[in-house]
Write a protein that holds these residues in place. Sequence first.
Motif, PDB file in Angstrom:
ATOM      1  N   ILE A  69       0.845  -1.183   0.000  1.00  0.00           N
ATOM      2  CA  ILE A  69       0.000   0.000   0.000  1.00  0.00           C
ATOM      3  C   ILE A  69       0.882   1.235   0.000  1.00  0.00           C
ATOM      4  N   LYS A  70       0.572   2.163  -0.897  1.00  0.00           N
ATOM      5  CA  LYS A  70       1.322   3.408  -0.991  1.00  0.00           C
ATOM      6  C   LYS A  70       0.429   4.565  -0.560  1.00  0.00           C
ATOM      7  N   ASP A  71       1.056   5.617  -0.028  1.00  0.00           N
ATOM      8  CA  ASP A  71       0.307   6.816   0.331  1.00  0.00           C
ATOM      9  C   ASP A  71      -0.114   7.587  -0.910  1.00  0.00           C
ATOM     10  N   ARG A  72       0.709   7.568  -1.937  1.00  0.00           N
ATOM     11  CA  ARG A  72       0.434   8.300  -3.168  1.00  0.00           C
ATOM     12  C   ARG A  72       0.618   7.346  -4.340  1.00  0.00           C
ATOM     13  N   ILE A  73      -0.341   7.302  -5.220  1.00  0.00           N
ATOM     14  CA  ILE A  73      -0.283   6.399  -6.368  1.00  0.00           C
ATOM     15  C   ILE A  73       0.408   7.113  -7.527  1.00  0.00           C
ATOM     16  N   ASP A  74       1.450   6.506  -8.060  1.00  0.00           N
ATOM     17  CA  ASP A  74       2.165   7.002  -9.219  1.00  0.00           C
ATOM     18  C   ASP A  74       1.320   6.755 -10.478  1.00  0.00           C
ATOM     19  N   ALA A  75       1.333   7.699 -11.425  1.00  0.00           N
ATOM     20  CA  ALA A  75       0.531   7.570 -12.649  1.00  0.00           C
ATOM     21  C   ALA A  75       0.884   6.303 -13.424  1.00  0.00           C
ATOM     22  N   ASP A 120       2.123   3.474 -12.190  1.00  0.00           N
ATOM     23  CA  ASP A 120       1.588   2.340 -11.436  1.00  0.00           C
ATOM     24  C   ASP A 120       0.081   2.209 -11.664  1.00  0.00           C
ATOM     25  N   PHE A 121      -0.616   3.339 -11.708  1.00  0.00           N
ATOM     26  CA  PHE A 121      -2.064   3.322 -11.930  1.00  0.00           C
ATOM     27  C   PHE A 121      -2.373   2.769 -13.325  1.00  0.00           C
ATOM     28  N   ARG A 122      -1.657   3.254 -14.357  1.00  0.00           N
ATOM     29  CA  ARG A 122      -1.882   2.755 -15.722  1.00  0.00           C
ATOM     30  C   ARG A 122      -1.587   1.257 -15.806  1.00  0.00           C
ATOM     31  N   MET A 132      -4.472  -0.520 -14.209  1.00  0.00           N
ATOM     32  CA  MET A 132      -5.679  -0.426 -15.038  1.00  0.00           C
ATOM     33  C   MET A 132      -5.595  -1.307 -16.280  1.00  0.00           C
ATOM     34  N   SER A 133      -4.384  -1.628 -16.726  1.00  0.00           N
ATOM     35  CA  SER A 133      -4.252  -2.504 -17.889  1.00  0.00           C
ATOM     36  C   SER A 133      -4.805  -3.896 -17.602  1.00  0.00           C
ATOM     37  N   LEU A 134      -4.977  -4.227 -16.327  1.00  0.00           N
ATOM     38  CA  LEU A 134      -5.521  -5.530 -15.941  1.00  0.00           C
ATOM     39  C   LEU A 134      -7.036  -5.502 -15.743  1.00  0.00           C
TER      40      LEU A 134
END
Length: 171
Positions: A2-8, A10-12, A15-17
């Motif tokens: 778990i991260k405090d801030r989500i990197d763009a 990492d998010f992409r 979301m690819s899944l």
Amino acid sequence: MIKDRIDATDFRDAMSLLTTAVNVVTTSGATGVHGFTASAVCSVTDTPPTLLVCMNQTSRSHGYFLENKILSVNVLGAQHEQLSNAFASKLCSEERFEYGSWTQLQTGAPVLEDALVSFDCEIEQIQEVGTHSVFMCRVVAINQAESQGGTDEGLVYFNRAYSRVGQVELI
């Protein structure tokens, strides 16, 4: 982890899944016909019938959708991978529409004749969220293609690649 801030990035990657249907979203107006490939489309409510469509604000056709206030969501079948790639490419609008056979319903936005289903819509609200515009679209007409063999497969996008899914009995 778990991260405090989500990197763009990492998010992409995450979301690819998320498996999504592949759609070509189109519009028409005084400036001609325009369209793009979209996976960010979903149902909002059936009363009144409403779809949500997300579009990057830096897209070269973004302004046309804002101006025209109409669009058609064309849900692609497995046979439409080349068409999807054309609408995601740097081809000009006229070249994109050389792929497929097109008609129109109530709004005049281009409708792919052999899409699994097409939703003809009027854009009722636009919300800007980060890099994207979220269009709330009232569905004014629906066209479901007749299958030539009785069944068809949907085109989905998963892990940055196309896949085919299911067999849908078409009416």
